[in-house]
Design an enzyme around this catalytic site. Structure first.
Site, mmCIF file in Angstrom:
data_model
loop_
_atom_site.group_PDB
_atom_site.id
_atom_site.type_symbol
_atom_site.label_atom_id
_atom_site.label_comp_id
_atom_site.label_asym_id
_atom_site.label_seq_id
_atom_site.Cartn_x
_atom_site.Cartn_y
_atom_site.Cartn_z
ATOM 1 N N ARG A 50 1.724 -2.738 1.200
ATOM 2 C CA ARG A 50 2.547 -1.738 0.659
ATOM 3 C C ARG A 50 3.019 -0.933 1.373
ATOM 4 O O ARG A 50 2.629 -0.503 2.703
ATOM 5 C CB ARG A 50 1.789 -1.238 -0.481
ATOM 6 C CG ARG A 50 1.211 -2.083 -1.618
ATOM 7 C CD ARG A 50 0.506 -1.576 -2.635
ATOM 8 N NE ARG A 50 -0.013 -2.391 -3.678
ATOM 9 C CZ ARG A 50 -0.666 -1.988 -4.547
ATOM 10 N NH1 ARG A 50 -0.894 -0.805 -4.900
ATOM 11 N NH2 ARG A 50 -1.219 -2.866 -5.477
ATOM 12 N N ASP A 52 5.254 3.070 1.605
ATOM 13 C CA ASP A 52 5.417 4.364 0.625
ATOM 14 C C ASP A 52 7.029 4.531 1.141
ATOM 15 O O ASP A 52 7.589 3.959 1.928
ATOM 16 C CB ASP A 52 4.790 5.549 1.475
ATOM 17 C CG ASP A 52 3.402 5.576 1.228
ATOM 18 O OD1 ASP A 52 2.866 5.126 -0.124
ATOM 19 O OD2 ASP A 52 2.523 6.298 1.766
ATOM 20 N N TYR A 111 0.622 -1.864 12.355
ATOM 21 C CA TYR A 111 1.723 -0.798 12.413
ATOM 22 C C TYR A 111 2.065 0.062 13.778
ATOM 23 O O TYR A 111 1.330 -0.189 14.563
ATOM 24 C CB TYR A 111 1.271 0.266 11.301
ATOM 25 C CG TYR A 111 1.110 -0.055 9.949
ATOM 26 C CD1 TYR A 111 2.212 0.227 9.164
ATOM 27 C CD2 TYR A 111 -0.066 -0.639 9.532
ATOM 28 C CE1 TYR A 111 2.064 -0.175 7.597
ATOM 29 C CE2 TYR A 111 -0.192 -1.087 8.028
ATOM 30 C CZ TYR A 111 0.990 -0.766 7.126
ATOM 31 O OH TYR A 111 0.868 -1.020 5.917
ATOM 32 N N ARG A 198 -0.656 7.454 8.685
ATOM 33 C CA ARG A 198 0.039 8.664 8.550
ATOM 34 C C ARG A 198 -0.925 9.829 9.039
ATOM 35 O O ARG A 198 -0.735 10.974 9.612
ATOM 36 C CB ARG A 198 0.860 8.969 7.641
ATOM 37 C CG ARG A 198 2.239 8.145 7.279
ATOM 38 C CD ARG A 198 2.826 8.181 6.175
ATOM 39 N NE ARG A 198 3.120 9.182 5.518
ATOM 40 C CZ ARG A 198 3.482 9.756 4.483
ATOM 41 N NH1 ARG A 198 3.432 8.601 3.566
ATOM 42 N NH2 ARG A 198 4.181 10.853 4.187
#
Length: 246
Positions: A50, A52, A111, A198
């Site tokens: 998923r 954001d 990522y 993050r």
């Protein structure tokens, strides 16, 4: 039904995230609408991860089940035609076994977080990287990051809205690399908590600015308390870079 695996690239700026949302557009919505326009079928897109609002993807793996037979290349071309002008592209399409699942068969996710470390405002990279104007000590950031690698309780770096069953994860890689004004932070694990990358990046920037030490980062990890977090990095610089399968 035939299962088609897709590799998606997208600019997350216009979307509320990859997954369908009631309060705004999503990548999933646009891909599913494109599939329906081509096939007449209401397919559901399943993705490896998923994202954001504002988070991008270089190679998000996903799949859809379609009854009507298609050559994978022709399906890819048709989807790309229907997706225009949305900033979503299907980079690859292939037929996979019925028991292959983009999310549940995934054994690793990667990522990249991009920071532009300069004083001049962003122009071409606006919305595609986090601009940090203060000088950053990349060797200190990389050394501190190694405290987070391994099997830990990442409660400090977990969103209060995270739905994962456990805060315990194994982080396989966290590297901080500079190339001129660009600093890339590479993270890899089997799976991540909501906001984990993050949150880790935000704390590493505190280290880079000299406001935290590596010991401070380790103390935040050991606290297992969201209140010990420095802050979340913005979504602009985060990219889903790839998924691996056994």
């Amino acid at each position: 039904m035939t299962r088609y695996a897709l590799t998606l690239e997208f600019d997350g700026g216009p979307f509320m995230g990859l997954q369908r949302q009631a309060h705004g557009p999503s990548v999933q919505q646009h891909v599913e609408e494109a599939v329906q326009a081509i096939t007449g079928e209401a397919a559901v897109l399943h993705a490896a991860g998923r994202t954001d609002a504002g988070v991008h993807a270089l190679a998000m793996r996903a799949h859809v089940d379609i009854a009507k037979p298609f050559d994978p290349f022709r399906l890819m071309e048709a989807l790309n035609a229907k997706l225009r002008p949305q900033p979503i592209a299907v980079l690859a399409c292939e037929i996979v076994p019925d028991d292959w699942h983009a999310r549940f068969s995934c054994t690793g996710r990667a990522y990249i977080y991009r920071i532009t470390n300069r004083r001049a405002p962003l122009t071409l990279e606006r919305g595609k990287a986090w601009q940090v104007s203060a000088p950053l000590d990349v060797p200190a950031m990389h050394a501190a990051a190694q405290h987070l690698v391994g099997h830990h309780d990442f409660t400090t770096f977990r969103s209060v809205h995270c739905q994962a069953a456990s805060p315990v994860k194994t982080l396989d890689r966290l590297e901080v690399i500079r190339d001129g004004d660009e600093i890339d932070i590479h993270a890899a694990a089997r799976s991540f908590l909501h906001h984990q990358v993050r949150s880790m990046v935000g704390c590493l920037v505190l280290v880079g600015r000299g406001k935290w030490t590596g010991d401070d980062l380790k103390a935040a990890l050991d606290a297992r308390d969201r209140a010990a977090l420095g802050f979340n990095a913005p979504p602009d610089g985060l990219y889903f870079a790839g998924a691996t399968y056994a």
